[in-house]
Design an enzyme around this catalytic site. Structure first.
Site, mmCIF file in Angstrom:
data_model
loop_
_atom_site.group_PDB
_atom_site.id
_atom_site.type_symbol
_atom_site.label_atom_id
_atom_site.label_comp_id
_atom_site.label_asym_id
_atom_site.label_seq_id
_atom_site.Cartn_x
_atom_site.Cartn_y
_atom_site.Cartn_z
ATOM 1 N N GLU A 95 0.995 -1.299 0.033
ATOM 2 C CA GLU A 95 0.114 0.070 -0.027
ATOM 3 C C GLU A 95 0.724 1.176 0.130
ATOM 4 O O GLU A 95 1.762 1.319 0.946
ATOM 5 C CB GLU A 95 -0.741 -0.207 1.281
ATOM 6 N N ASP B 284 -5.557 8.162 10.905
ATOM 7 C CA ASP B 284 -4.247 7.837 10.861
ATOM 8 C C ASP B 284 -3.762 8.376 12.132
ATOM 9 O O ASP B 284 -4.068 9.620 12.470
ATOM 10 C CB ASP B 284 -3.154 8.372 9.802
#
Length: 256
Positions: free
Chosen positions: A46, A57
Site C-alpha cells: 500500500e 491515521d
C-alpha cells in the site's frame, strides 16, 4: 485478471501487506522501498498518498505524511516516480489516500494514471460507500481499478454485506474504530469481531489492518483473515533505520 484477484485466488496463507507513505523519509525513495519490499517476500504494498489532514491515521503516519509533503511529494510526482514500476515489480500495488488530493487531481484522471503505472487498486478511508456507489464506481470499474472499502467494529452487518456484494478485491477489516498505530496484542473483543466477520462467509477475502506490529497481532489477524496490513510499525522502522532493507528485515524478525 487484476493482480489483487490473482493474489487471493492463489490461496496463499498469512498474506503480508505493507503500507508506507510515499515521499517519506526521502522524496525520491519510493521505488526503492517498493522494490525492496517485494524482494523480501511482501505479497502486496500500500503506497500512501500524503495529505495534510489524515484523520484515520495515528501520530506516526500523520508525521510521515507531514514530512513527505515538506519533501515536496504530490500525486503528480508520485505518478512520475511510478511510471516504470511494472518493469521492476510484479506484486499488487494499492494506493491509500484521502479523497481531497484525489479529487483535486480528478478522479477519472487519477484512475487513468493508475492504469498507466500498473496500480491495481485504491483505498480511500473518507469515501462513503454510498458516494462510491453513486459517483465513483462506474469510473473505477471502467478502468479496472479496485476500490477497497473499510469496515470497522461499528459497521452494521447489513452494510458489510452490501459492501461485499458491490466491491471486488478484498475488504479492509479495521481492527478498531480508533486511528492507526501499533499494538502489542488484540483483546477478546477484537478477536470476537474478527471471528464474527469471518463467520459471515463473505465473497471477498479479508485483510486486517490497524494495530499489527508483532507475531501475536499478525497471527491473530491471520487466524480470521487472509492476511494482515502493517503500516505504523514499518513506517517507524523505516525512519529509524533510514534503509528499507534493514527496516523490513527487522519487521519480519518481529513477526517470527
Amino acid at each position: 485478471m487484476n493482480r489483487i484477484n490473482q493474489l487471493f485466488n492463489s490461496n496463499k496463507k498469512d498474506i503480508l501487506s505493507i503500507y508506507f507513505c510515499a515521499g517519506n523519509p526521502t522524496l525520491d525513495g519510493t521505488v526503492n522501498v517498493i522494490r525492496t519490499l517485494e524482494k523480501h517476500g511482501v505479497s502486496m504494498i500500500e503506497v500512501g498518498i500524503p495529505f495534510s489532514d489524515p484523520m484515520a491515521d495515528g501520530i506516526v503516519i500523520q508525521n510521515a505524511a507531514t514530512q513527505a509533503l515538506r519533501n515536496g511529494m504530490s500525486l503528480k510526482i508520485l505518478f512520475e516516480q511510478l511510471r516504470n514500476i511494472r518493469q521492476e515489480v510484479s506484486i499488487p500495488l494499492v494506493f491509500m489516500g484521502y479523497l481531497n488530493p484525489i479529487m483535486q487531481f480528478g478522479f477519472e484522471n487519477f484512475c487513468r494514471k493508475c492504469v498507466e503505472c500498473g496500480i491495481d487498486g485504491v483505498i480511500i478511508p473518507d469515501l462513503p460507500f454510498r458516494d462510491y456507489q453513486d459517483h465513483y464506481r462506474i469510473i473505477a470499474e471502467r478502468y479496472g481499478i479496485k476500490v477497497i472499502m473499510l469496515i470497522t467494529p461499528e459497521t452494521s452487518e447489513e452494510r458489510v454485506r452490501e459492501i461485499d456484494a458491490h466491491t471486488d478485491g478484498f475488504i479492509y477489516m479495521v481492527s478498531s474504530a480508533a486511528t492507526t498505530g501499533a499494538q502489542q496484542d488484540f483483546n477478546e473483543q477484537k478477536r470476537a469481531y474478527f471471528k464474527k466477520i469471518e463467520d459471515m462467509n463473505l465473497r471477498n477475502p479479508l485483510m486486517v489492518g490497524f494495530g499489527i506490529s508483532n507475531k501475536a497481532t499478525f497471527q491473530a489477524a491471520c487466524e480470521h483473515a487472509s492476511g494482515a496490513i502493517i503500516g505504523s510499525r514499518f513506517v517507524t522502522l523505516l525512519e529509524e533505520e533510514k534503509d528499507p532493507e534493514k527496516a523490513i528485515l527487522k519487521l519480519k524478525d518481529a513477526l517470527k
